[in-house]
Design a protein around this motif. Sequence first.
Motif, mmCIF file in Angstrom:
data_model
loop_
_atom_site.group_PDB
_atom_site.id
_atom_site.type_symbol
_atom_site.label_atom_id
_atom_site.label_comp_id
_atom_site.label_asym_id
_atom_site.label_seq_id
_atom_site.Cartn_x
_atom_site.Cartn_y
_atom_site.Cartn_z
ATOM 1 N N VAL A 140 0.950 -1.213 0.100
ATOM 2 C CA VAL A 140 0.095 -0.045 -0.117
ATOM 3 C C VAL A 140 0.750 1.106 0.087
ATOM 4 O O VAL A 140 2.004 1.378 0.887
ATOM 5 N N VAL A 141 0.528 2.126 -0.904
ATOM 6 C CA VAL A 141 1.472 3.299 -0.906
ATOM 7 C C VAL A 141 0.500 4.546 -0.432
ATOM 8 O O VAL A 141 0.980 5.552 0.334
ATOM 9 N N ASP A 142 -0.766 4.562 -0.362
ATOM 10 C CA ASP A 142 -1.625 5.773 0.305
ATOM 11 C C ASP A 142 -2.702 4.701 1.136
ATOM 12 O O ASP A 142 -3.219 3.881 0.631
ATOM 13 N N ALA A 143 -2.922 5.248 2.089
ATOM 14 C CA ALA A 143 -3.848 4.742 3.342
ATOM 15 C C ALA A 143 -5.354 4.508 2.626
ATOM 16 O O ALA A 143 -5.905 5.497 1.689
ATOM 17 N N ASN A 144 -6.468 3.702 2.942
ATOM 18 C CA ASN A 144 -7.634 3.457 2.406
ATOM 19 C C ASN A 144 -8.464 2.955 3.508
ATOM 20 O O ASN A 144 -8.096 2.269 4.333
ATOM 21 N N LEU A 145 -9.549 3.565 3.603
ATOM 22 C CA LEU A 145 -10.596 3.104 4.527
ATOM 23 C C LEU A 145 -11.398 1.960 4.492
ATOM 24 O O LEU A 145 -12.067 1.618 5.421
ATOM 25 N N GLY A 146 -11.324 1.417 3.383
ATOM 26 C CA GLY A 146 -12.016 0.276 3.212
ATOM 27 C C GLY A 146 -13.471 0.363 2.631
ATOM 28 O O GLY A 146 -14.079 1.627 2.463
ATOM 29 N N ARG A 147 -14.161 -0.500 2.257
ATOM 30 C CA ARG A 147 -15.503 -0.615 2.063
ATOM 31 C C ARG A 147 -16.618 -0.209 2.927
ATOM 32 O O ARG A 147 -16.392 -0.416 4.059
ATOM 33 N N LYS A 148 -17.649 0.593 2.489
ATOM 34 C CA LYS A 148 -18.357 1.150 3.206
ATOM 35 C C LYS A 148 -19.772 1.480 2.427
ATOM 36 O O LYS A 148 -19.801 1.214 1.303
ATOM 37 N N LYS A 149 -20.843 1.534 3.293
ATOM 38 C CA LYS A 149 -22.230 1.643 2.645
ATOM 39 C C LYS A 149 -22.371 3.178 2.396
ATOM 40 O O LYS A 149 -22.174 3.946 3.203
ATOM 41 N N SER A 150 -22.945 3.385 1.246
ATOM 42 C CA SER A 150 -23.162 4.759 0.808
ATOM 43 C C SER A 150 -24.766 5.373 1.634
ATOM 44 O O SER A 150 -25.412 4.449 2.164
ATOM 45 N N GLU A 151 -24.805 6.632 1.492
ATOM 46 C CA GLU A 151 -26.053 7.130 1.801
ATOM 47 C C GLU A 151 -27.212 6.474 1.118
ATOM 48 O O GLU A 151 -28.165 6.472 1.869
ATOM 49 N N GLU A 152 -27.035 6.139 0.088
ATOM 50 C CA GLU A 152 -28.312 5.546 -0.609
ATOM 51 C C GLU A 152 -28.441 4.025 -0.377
ATOM 52 O O GLU A 152 -29.451 3.346 -0.884
ATOM 53 N N GLY A 153 -27.625 3.424 0.292
ATOM 54 C CA GLY A 153 -27.494 2.074 0.770
ATOM 55 C C GLY A 153 -26.714 1.158 -0.094
ATOM 56 O O GLY A 153 -26.795 0.092 0.105
ATOM 57 N N ASP A 154 -25.787 1.813 -1.093
ATOM 58 C CA ASP A 154 -25.158 1.072 -1.867
ATOM 59 C C ASP A 154 -23.820 0.745 -1.185
ATOM 60 O O ASP A 154 -23.612 1.426 -0.366
ATOM 61 N N ILE A 155 -23.112 -0.268 -1.627
ATOM 62 C CA ILE A 155 -21.675 -0.650 -1.210
ATOM 63 C C ILE A 155 -20.808 0.123 -2.082
ATOM 64 O O ILE A 155 -20.647 -0.029 -3.189
ATOM 65 N N CYS A 176 -16.879 0.831 -2.957
ATOM 66 C CA CYS A 176 -15.446 0.310 -2.648
ATOM 67 C C CYS A 176 -14.416 1.252 -2.932
ATOM 68 O O CYS A 176 -14.444 1.766 -4.068
ATOM 69 N N ASN A 177 -13.381 1.569 -1.981
ATOM 70 C CA ASN A 177 -12.450 2.627 -2.253
ATOM 71 C C ASN A 177 -11.282 2.027 -3.061
ATOM 72 O O ASN A 177 -11.081 1.013 -2.942
ATOM 73 N N ARG A 210 -8.558 -5.114 -13.934
ATOM 74 C CA ARG A 210 -8.664 -4.198 -12.939
ATOM 75 C C ARG A 210 -7.999 -5.206 -11.859
ATOM 76 O O ARG A 210 -8.472 -6.304 -11.624
ATOM 77 N N TRP A 211 -7.254 -4.638 -10.672
ATOM 78 C CA TRP A 211 -6.949 -5.349 -9.653
ATOM 79 C C TRP A 211 -7.887 -4.903 -8.431
ATOM 80 O O TRP A 211 -8.339 -3.930 -8.297
ATOM 81 N N PHE A 212 -8.180 -5.856 -7.727
ATOM 82 C CA PHE A 212 -8.721 -6.026 -6.449
ATOM 83 C C PHE A 212 -8.347 -6.903 -5.277
ATOM 84 O O PHE A 212 -7.727 -7.756 -5.574
ATOM 85 N N THR A 213 -8.697 -6.290 -4.063
ATOM 86 C CA THR A 213 -8.097 -7.093 -2.861
ATOM 87 C C THR A 213 -8.902 -8.564 -2.802
ATOM 88 O O THR A 213 -9.988 -8.580 -3.167
#
Length: 559
Positions: free
Chosen positions: A11-26, A28-29, A84-87
């Motif tokens: 990791v080069v820059d910090a990331n807060l991880g996946r979270k739920k949006s105000e609309e209820g969607d997920i 991914c950062n 695309r790359w993903f964790t």
Amino acid sequence: MFLGRMALAKVVDANLGRKKSEEGDIDCNVFTAKLKLFQKAEANPPSTLALREIANQDFEIINTNTSPLLVGEEIIVTQGPDERWFTLQKPHPRFQFVTTGKIVDRAVEVKVLRAQNAPPNLDTPGEILEYGDTLTIYDPFNLWSDIEEKATGWAYLAYQQEDDTDTTEIDEQHVARYEIEECSLPVKEIKARLRDCLPGGMSTGTAIVDIGNQAIRSAYPNCDHPPEIPHPEEGAENNEVEVLFENTHKLDGIGGSPCVLRRITDRKVSDPENYLAPKPSSSTTAFWEVVQIDKKIARHVKVTFAPGFGWAGITYYDGFDTEEGEGENCEQTFNCPLCECDTVRSEEGDEGYAFLDTTAETVQYYVYSTKSAFYPKPKRHKILADLAETGSGDPLLRFDGNDCAIKHDIVFAELLCYEDPTEGTMPIPTQETTVTTCEGGGYEIKECVGSCVWSWSDAIYDWSISTPCSDVGDLGCDCPKPARPAAPTNGQTEQSECASPTGGGELCISLGTTIIKHIDCGGGSGGGGACEVVCIPLDPPIVGGGGDCPNPCEAAATP
């Protein structure tokens, strides 16, 4: 068809991880990272893989995990069909530790023992924790308040994130740190034995414990050696040590009795939904208190009284005799406040019952009941007062010379136990006087009569009496021995005149005596008597000389 690839992303820059949006969607950062591609190694065996770093390019990675990522953290990523790359799912970092001190304000210094899932070193980005590293870990919810030095446990990584203001009143940012997952705590309860007797009024005491010999009564996590209990000295005969305790519950017991001690701290309750740390609430003090004693001191005692020694215990009830205990503070004292008044006196052999003062700092008993407590209701009776018992010195019955009467005192008494009256004899004080009386008297004449004859004996070469003196009244007349002749002849006789030993005859008068008992005002009764004999010389002798015979009573009165 595109073949998916896997790589190790740093990791080069910090990331807060996946979270739920105000609309209820997920959502991914996306974060950037350096990649190391997996490829077959040139060396044998061919099944091994090597990593080839792409140093001149950063790649965007989609974080599908809910947990944040830290700068320098390494994670496995994969490339999808769209290139695309993903964790991939990431195991949570954690490590095992041993504390190097006591927890203070919900924070404690630890040393890493074993790391799992590459826990990052938060003080040095890009590095992971290894054995021997030291750092501070936290107990934000105050769950492990009693941690002491040399405790062991596990800590997990709590990622940095923002608190959800919809579910908590705290809107501060949750910082990245290691929090205590589990940890050992000091032993909370132990078995021991009292070193000395413990009266209930004593606030502290001493117990003897062998903490390594099945003395621990608490389970995990309470299994660490408590710092208040010393370790046995090296080379000691046994592992027993002394522990000071407080008698908070006012328990009591005899010395040597098994007991249970409990460790008490000033810890506070848990503090959920409060992420601040350090923060006050960790325990700062600890002490041991006794919570159970097997052999308590006897509550009631049957006692007996001995003059000069006082009350002493005979039989013990509802507990144990402290004289059977070990150590100090076992001496018993017995007091009987009711026995000290003028109307209640303790005498030898008196028995009673005593109770234990459980609030006293010594083994103190109070005699509260003697045998009289079991008697029936008393009845009032009139009796003669024995004044000698009161120390007045007066007899029970006494004669009054003025009134010529026998007097006594009457008292009224409440009798608990009595028998029917019986006849008794009480002596009356009298005086005794011996008097002489002519009643029953008589007289006789004692006198020597005639002469006696001596005969010479060559066998003894001396005179021997051949005809003794004759007398009247057994007077014991003397027969004077003749002088020794110049040329005696065997059988030669000489005559001598009998003589009275008193110089003459006697008139002996017998007089009667009587003992008179009387009281002060005169009168009395005759008692037994004796006979006194008075002899009066006769001059001239009656036998052969004549003379008058005096009246016996007149003669007795003659000096």
